[in-house]
Design a protein around this motif. Structure first.
Motif, short mmCIF file in Angstrom:
data_model
loop_
_atom_site.label_atom_id
_atom_site.label_comp_id
_atom_site.label_asym_id
_atom_site.label_seq_id
_atom_site.Cartn_x
_atom_site.Cartn_y
_atom_site.Cartn_z
N ALA A 5 64.18 49.03 30.61
CA ALA A 5 62.94 49.79 30.46
C ALA A 5 62.91 50.98 31.42
N ASN A 6 63.46 50.81 32.62
CA ASN A 6 63.49 51.92 33.58
C ASN A 6 64.36 53.07 33.10
N GLU A 7 65.53 52.75 32.55
CA GLU A 7 66.42 53.79 32.01
C GLU A 7 65.75 54.51 30.85
N GLN A 8 65.13 53.75 29.98
CA GLN A 8 64.45 54.35 28.83
C GLN A 8 63.31 55.27 29.28
N ARG A 9 62.52 54.81 30.25
CA ARG A 9 61.41 55.64 30.75
C ARG A 9 61.92 56.93 31.37
#
Length: 139
Positions: A5-9
């Motif tokens: 989720a952090n990479e996507q954000r």
């Protein structure tokens, strides 16, 4: 492709900062890689729409132009971009909702899907015209 989720954000934030486009985790397109004709039996399959022999390679890049997904099989130059996408693991991952509500941005060589946004044929409203402008810049 960004899994966490952090990479996507982080990638979404990059696209949003660049052009105000939300939820985008990649821009997708194919590119021809020039080759010599393989042989007389199958050579014409490798002739692309521009008239030279090639393989067709699909790539997805992030907002900072880092390639996050690459399909570089022996797809002949005559193979349409959407065919490569349709048979890719990437499409299966999006179909399985592995990237949640994230979307890709592509050009008219791809189908418009809930997770793959492409240019509109005839934008009419102001929001459609803005979308069209943004999608053409990014794809």
């Amino acid at each position: 492709m960004p899994i966490s989720a952090n990479e996507q954000r982080a990638i979404q934030l990059g696209f949003y900062r660049m052009r105000g486009f939300p939820r985008v985790i990649g821009a997708i397109d194919c590119s021809y890689i020039r080759i010599q004709s393989p042989n007389s039996d199958i050579g014409e399959q490798f002739r692309n729409k521009k008239g030279y022999f090639s393989i067709n390679v699909q790539a997805v890049c992030s907002s900072d132009i880092v390639i996050t997904n690459l399909v570089a099989r022996q797809w002949a130059g005559s193979v349409h971009d959407s065919t490569i996408f349709d048979t890719s693991m990437l499409r299966a991952q999006f179909e399985n909702k592995e990237f949640g509500a994230c979307v890709l941005l592509g050009d008219g060589g791809y189908p418009c899907l809930s997770y793959l946004l492409t240019p509109l044929l005839n934008p009419r409203s102001e929001s459609e015209k803005r979308y069209q402008k943004l999608s053409r810049i990014l794809s």
